[in-house]
Design a protein around this motif. Structure first.
Motif, mmCIF file in Angstrom:
data_model
loop_
_atom_site.group_PDB
_atom_site.id
_atom_site.type_symbol
_atom_site.label_atom_id
_atom_site.label_comp_id
_atom_site.label_asym_id
_atom_site.label_seq_id
_atom_site.Cartn_x
_atom_site.Cartn_y
_atom_site.Cartn_z
ATOM 1 N N GLN A 431 20.574 -61.009 -7.709
ATOM 2 C CA GLN A 431 21.951 -61.193 -6.681
ATOM 3 C C GLN A 431 21.081 -60.492 -4.958
ATOM 4 O OE1 GLN A 431 26.023 -60.539 -7.211
ATOM 5 N NE2 GLN A 431 25.799 -60.237 -9.535
ATOM 6 N N GLU A 432 19.913 -60.069 -5.585
ATOM 7 C CA GLU A 432 19.451 -59.404 -4.588
ATOM 8 C C GLU A 432 19.063 -60.350 -2.850
ATOM 9 O OE1 GLU A 432 15.015 -58.909 -5.000
ATOM 10 O OE2 GLU A 432 14.589 -60.808 -6.242
ATOM 11 N N MET A 433 18.873 -61.755 -3.152
ATOM 12 C CA MET A 433 18.764 -62.329 -1.878
ATOM 13 C C MET A 433 20.057 -61.989 -1.037
ATOM 14 S SD MET A 433 15.391 -64.759 -2.484
ATOM 15 C CE MET A 433 14.324 -64.089 -2.799
ATOM 16 N N LEU A 434 20.971 -62.065 -1.517
ATOM 17 C CA LEU A 434 22.871 -62.836 -1.470
ATOM 18 C C LEU A 434 23.521 -62.069 -0.455
ATOM 19 C CD1 LEU A 434 25.030 -63.444 -4.913
ATOM 20 C CD2 LEU A 434 23.524 -64.624 -3.567
ATOM 21 N N PRO A 435 22.840 -60.637 0.008
ATOM 22 C CA PRO A 435 22.686 -59.975 0.497
ATOM 23 C C PRO A 435 22.503 -60.641 2.040
ATOM 24 C CG PRO A 435 23.109 -58.022 -0.591
ATOM 25 C CD PRO A 435 22.401 -59.986 -0.774
ATOM 26 N N THR A 436 21.042 -61.004 2.587
ATOM 27 C CA THR A 436 20.781 -61.489 3.593
ATOM 28 C C THR A 436 21.639 -62.960 4.165
ATOM 29 O OG1 THR A 436 18.830 -60.190 2.916
ATOM 30 C CG2 THR A 436 18.219 -62.251 4.326
ATOM 31 N N ILE A 437 21.317 -63.834 2.901
ATOM 32 C CA ILE A 437 22.364 -64.841 3.055
ATOM 33 C C ILE A 437 23.380 -64.659 3.921
ATOM 34 C CG2 ILE A 437 23.276 -66.938 1.974
ATOM 35 C CD1 ILE A 437 21.119 -66.635 0.056
ATOM 36 N N ARG A 438 24.223 -63.652 2.635
ATOM 37 C CA ARG A 438 26.138 -63.848 3.881
ATOM 38 C C ARG A 438 25.458 -62.694 5.233
ATOM 39 N NH1 ARG A 438 26.950 -59.746 0.449
ATOM 40 N NH2 ARG A 438 28.019 -61.086 -1.220
ATOM 41 N N SER A 439 24.124 -61.719 5.499
ATOM 42 C CA SER A 439 24.535 -61.430 7.202
ATOM 43 C C SER A 439 24.282 -62.229 7.878
ATOM 44 C CB SER A 439 23.786 -60.442 6.814
ATOM 45 O OG SER A 439 22.095 -61.553 6.836
ATOM 46 N N TYR A 440 23.192 -63.862 7.952
ATOM 47 C CA TYR A 440 23.158 -64.709 8.406
ATOM 48 C C TYR A 440 24.701 -66.132 8.527
ATOM 49 C CZ TYR A 440 17.870 -63.674 8.569
ATOM 50 O OH TYR A 440 16.962 -63.555 8.812
ATOM 51 N N LEU A 441 24.870 -66.182 7.238
ATOM 52 C CA LEU A 441 26.110 -66.957 7.262
ATOM 53 C C LEU A 441 27.475 -66.527 8.043
ATOM 54 C CD1 LEU A 441 26.190 -68.404 3.457
ATOM 55 C CD2 LEU A 441 25.002 -69.589 5.958
ATOM 56 N N LYS A 442 27.289 -65.540 8.373
ATOM 57 C CA LYS A 442 28.439 -65.059 9.339
ATOM 58 C C LYS A 442 28.144 -64.608 10.468
ATOM 59 C CE LYS A 442 30.456 -60.262 7.568
ATOM 60 N NZ LYS A 442 29.719 -59.115 7.530
ATOM 61 N N LEU A 443 27.091 -65.208 11.397
ATOM 62 C CA LEU A 443 26.645 -65.594 12.096
ATOM 63 C C LEU A 443 27.270 -66.153 12.735
ATOM 64 C CD1 LEU A 443 23.757 -63.211 12.491
ATOM 65 C CD2 LEU A 443 25.776 -62.951 13.643
ATOM 66 N N TYR A 444 28.312 -67.932 11.669
ATOM 67 C CA TYR A 444 28.121 -68.935 12.618
ATOM 68 C C TYR A 444 28.743 -69.327 11.999
ATOM 69 C CZ TYR A 444 22.805 -68.655 13.588
ATOM 70 O OH TYR A 444 21.596 -68.641 13.588
ATOM 71 N N LYS A 445 29.238 -70.610 12.243
ATOM 72 C CA LYS A 445 30.503 -71.425 11.784
ATOM 73 C C LYS A 445 29.608 -73.063 11.387
ATOM 74 C CE LYS A 445 34.291 -69.649 13.207
ATOM 75 N NZ LYS A 445 35.397 -69.391 12.273
ATOM 76 N N THR A 446 28.887 -73.067 11.978
ATOM 77 C CA THR A 446 27.922 -74.393 11.416
ATOM 78 C C THR A 446 26.143 -74.290 11.604
ATOM 79 O OG1 THR A 446 27.406 -75.539 13.494
ATOM 80 C CG2 THR A 446 29.573 -76.498 12.004
ATOM 81 N N LEU A 447 25.445 -74.084 10.361
ATOM 82 C CA LEU A 447 24.059 -73.734 10.827
ATOM 83 C C LEU A 447 23.535 -74.603 9.727
ATOM 84 C CD1 LEU A 447 22.232 -71.650 10.899
ATOM 85 C CD2 LEU A 447 22.983 -70.395 8.875
ATOM 86 N N PRO A 448 22.198 -75.343 9.812
ATOM 87 C CA PRO A 448 21.463 -76.287 9.643
ATOM 88 C C PRO A 448 21.054 -76.113 8.129
ATOM 89 C CG PRO A 448 21.165 -76.306 12.089
ATOM 90 C CD PRO A 448 22.037 -75.544 11.726
ATOM 91 N N LEU A 449 20.356 -76.323 7.306
ATOM 92 C CA LEU A 449 20.074 -75.463 6.061
ATOM 93 C C LEU A 449 18.485 -75.269 6.707
ATOM 94 C CD1 LEU A 449 20.259 -75.181 2.754
ATOM 95 C CD2 LEU A 449 19.698 -78.154 2.492
ATOM 96 N N SER A 450 18.157 -76.817 7.531
ATOM 97 C CA SER A 450 16.402 -76.732 7.210
ATOM 98 C C SER A 450 16.514 -74.982 8.603
ATOM 99 C CB SER A 450 15.884 -77.314 8.402
ATOM 100 O OG SER A 450 16.593 -77.645 9.606
ATOM 101 N N LYS A 451 17.550 -74.454 9.353
ATOM 102 C CA LYS A 451 17.053 -73.544 10.118
ATOM 103 C C LYS A 451 17.461 -72.603 9.072
ATOM 104 C CE LYS A 451 19.458 -71.222 14.416
ATOM 105 N NZ LYS A 451 19.873 -71.650 15.438
ATOM 106 N N LEU A 452 18.239 -72.030 8.486
ATOM 107 C CA LEU A 452 17.720 -71.456 7.664
ATOM 108 C C LEU A 452 17.029 -70.850 6.226
ATOM 109 C CD1 LEU A 452 20.225 -68.820 6.730
ATOM 110 C CD2 LEU A 452 21.395 -70.109 5.306
ATOM 111 N N ALA A 453 16.712 -71.733 6.553
ATOM 112 C CA ALA A 453 15.622 -71.835 5.855
ATOM 113 C C ALA A 453 14.652 -70.558 5.919
ATOM 114 C CB ALA A 453 15.391 -73.227 5.015
ATOM 115 N N SER A 454 14.320 -71.131 7.765
ATOM 116 C CA SER A 454 13.023 -71.145 8.309
ATOM 117 C C SER A 454 13.152 -68.896 8.626
ATOM 118 C CB SER A 454 12.869 -71.172 9.944
ATOM 119 O OG SER A 454 14.423 -70.706 9.935
ATOM 120 N N PHE A 455 14.943 -68.936 8.387
ATOM 121 C CA PHE A 455 14.815 -67.533 8.703
ATOM 122 C C PHE A 455 14.557 -66.888 7.843
ATOM 123 C CE2 PHE A 455 19.161 -68.431 11.796
ATOM 124 C CZ PHE A 455 17.919 -68.442 12.584
ATOM 125 N N MET A 456 15.254 -67.737 5.618
ATOM 126 C CA MET A 456 15.185 -66.902 4.741
ATOM 127 C C MET A 456 13.803 -66.991 4.691
ATOM 128 S SD MET A 456 18.164 -65.370 3.536
ATOM 129 C CE MET A 456 17.420 -65.641 2.267
#
Length: 550
Positions: A431-456
């Motif tokens: 689960q080590e990456m889940l807090p980071t994923i959660r922190s990004y998802l909480k900022l958006y209502k919709t988010l392109p998969l490619s954009k989140l991939a660039s963040f991650m």
């Protein structure tokens, strides 16, 4: 009033422990611990006589006062650096009453374990086990299949079971230590009686036998369904001694299975007990707190974080309200205060792995105990912080079997604990990456998969390999979905039952290459917060008034 038995005690033969006539064998095979020949002080003689008279005549209120107040006070004043007098020194004071002497020796050995833990001899450990055998034989092997007439306060019955499991735990740890004399090694390996001392099956057998004779499981089952528990209790189950020993033995089983790493059986031991609901069995706070600690820990290790958080929060709220009850320095209160600190750290771990709203007063306590920084480091993926919190908060695990004493060359007392920590950390790594994923998802209502991939990308890329970042991200998003869906207890069900529920404060789904996020966070109930603050100010006002009066 109980009868003063002079007949021989029979070894308990139930189950598969195999310690029939064990106490008699021990007496024949080895000399007893020889006490000091110093005279017993007059105040101690007076205490012993009054204590004996109260037990013999069943005056439970007097027994409780002597047990909870007088005995600790006299221990502090007269036996802070020495053990209490051996039973041979006080036998004449009680006319050789064997039942009283067995109960006295239980307190005698408990005092030694509490005050002189580092210097306990092997013979004292063995003598204590022999005394427990005699006590449980007397309770379980009663004449004419009728309950004995002995009456003891609930707090003593709980501490008797709690100490029984503790001494088994202490002996199991002792056997894994390398520093033993050759005489101790010979005693542990070459004598059949010593091989049965504090045997795992023997301890389990005692607890199960007390549960069976009290019919406590059936009583709790009927009571949970709204029926009359006394209708199925039988003669033994209606007797308070057997009824409460049976109930406390269920908690002893919970603790013992947890120490052995069998969390399913640990929670199953309490399948007919609702730990969140007060009943007439909840008469000993230390029992309820111990129960909550081990149930919460078992839930955490079973990845039922929502249930663990609810369990820890419930008991910590109770402890906040009743903290003045546990201020006096007794070994039980010291244990409660330590378990309280452990539960705060376990709660911190659970909140990182499964974030959710908790009571404001618990959040404030986490801040006051400087746990916010620990939580932040765990959220950032610091495995060392996870391990540190776990090692501080977990029980001292036991190995179900131990190697031969002569083969132990190094200290292996923490081996089982390290193994359980390794299992826990493997779950954390997933689960080590889940807090980071959660922190990004909480900022958006919709988010392109490619954009989140660039963040991650910085955390998804591994040294020496070039993975498909978007595929790796989809794996982590599926992991997020999986890990946030836990088995959650439903009201009215047993502790093992429940339904799968998503406990995350946000939910999402993927449509083609777009992530759609929905915030499921429940709005804070401000009324509860204001009520608590008003109560706090009222408490401070009363304290100021009392100071002015003084």
């Amino acid at each position: 009033m109980y009868d003063d038995h002079d007949d021989t005690y029979y070894g308990y033969s139930g189950g598969s422990s195999g310690y029939d006539t064990y106490a008699d064998d021990m007496d024949r095979g080895y000399s007893r611990y020889v006490p000091s020949s110093a005279d017993v002080p007059d105040v101690i003689k007076q205490f012993i006589r009054f204590f004996h008279d109260a037990i013999k005549n069943g005056r439970v209120d007097d027994i409780q006062d002597l047990y909870e107040n007088s005995f600790p006070k006299l221990s502090e004043d007269y036996f802070d650096r020495n053990p209490w007098p051996d039973e041979s020194c006080i036998a004449d004071l009680v006319d050789g009453d064997r039942i009283f002497l067995v109960l006295y020796k239980e307190l005698y050995f408990r005092h030694i374990h509490a005050r002189f833990n580092a210097s306990i001899t092997l013979q004292q450990r063995i003598d204590s086990f022999s005394n427990y055998c005699t006590l449980f034989n007397f309770i379980l092997k009663c004449d004419k299949n009728m309950p004995i007439s002995l009456e003891l306060p609930d707090v003593w019955l709980w501490e008797l079971i709690d100490e029984f499991v503790y001494q088994f735990q202490a002996f199991s740890q002792y056997k894994l230590r390398p520093k033993k004399t050759q005489e101790e090694i010979d005693m542990l390996t070459h004598n059949e009686n010593f091989n049965r001392t504090w045997n795992t099956l023997a301890v389990l057998n005692v607890l199960h036998s007390l549960i069976d004779i009290s019919n406590i499981k059936k009583q709790l089952e009927v009571q949970a369904s709204g029926g009359d528990a006394d209708s199925v209790a039988g003669d033994f189950g209606r007797h308070s001694l057997y009824k409460m020993l049976g109930y406390f033995s269920l908690v002893g089983l919970l603790r013992l299975h947890s120490l052995l790493g069998d969390y399913y059986q640990a929670v199953k031991a309490l399948e007919n007990i609702d730990i969140h609901k007060k009943s007439h069995f909840s008469s000993v706070p230390a029992c309820q707190i111990t129960m909550a600690y081990y149930v919460g820990f078992a839930y955490m290790m079973m990845r039922r974080y929502a249930d663990a958080i609810r369990t820890f929060s419930s008991v910590l709220l109770y402890l906040q309200r009743a903290k003045q009850l546990f201020q006096s320095r007794t070994y039980q209160n010291d244990q409660i205060n330590k378990q309280t600190e452990q539960m705060y750290q376990l709660l911190s771990i659970c909140l990182v792995l499964h974030p959710q709203h908790i009571d404001e007063s618990i959040q404030q306590a986490l801040r006051e105990k400087n746990l916010v920084d620990k939580i932040a480091r765990m959220q950032s993926g610091d495995l060392g912080e996870y391990e540190s919190c776990f090692m501080f908060s977990c029980p001292k695990f036991l190995c179900p079997t131990t190697p031969a004493p002569e083969s132990i060359k190094e200290d292996r007392t923490k081996e089982a604990t390290k193994y359980q920590a390794q299992i826990f950390l493997e779950e954390v790594k997933q689960q080590e990456m889940l807090p980071t994923i959660r922190s990004y998802l909480k900022l958006y209502k919709t988010l392109p998969l490619s954009k989140l991939a660039s963040f991650m990308r910085p955390v998804l890329e591994r040294p020496g390999c070039n993975p498909d970042i978007e595929k790796e991200l989809i794996k982590q998003l599926l992991c997020f979905k999986h890990k946030m869906k836990n088995m959650v207890w439903n009201k009215g069900a047993s502790g093992l039952d429940g339904s799968f529920q998503s406990g995350s404060e946000l939910d999402f789904y993927i449509d083609n290459d777009m992530i759609h996020i929905a915030d499921t966070k429940v709005a804070t109930r401000h009324a509860d917060l204001f009520i608590r603050k008003i109560q706090k100010f009222d408490e401070l006002r009363r304290k100021l008034q009392s100071l002015r009066v003084q």
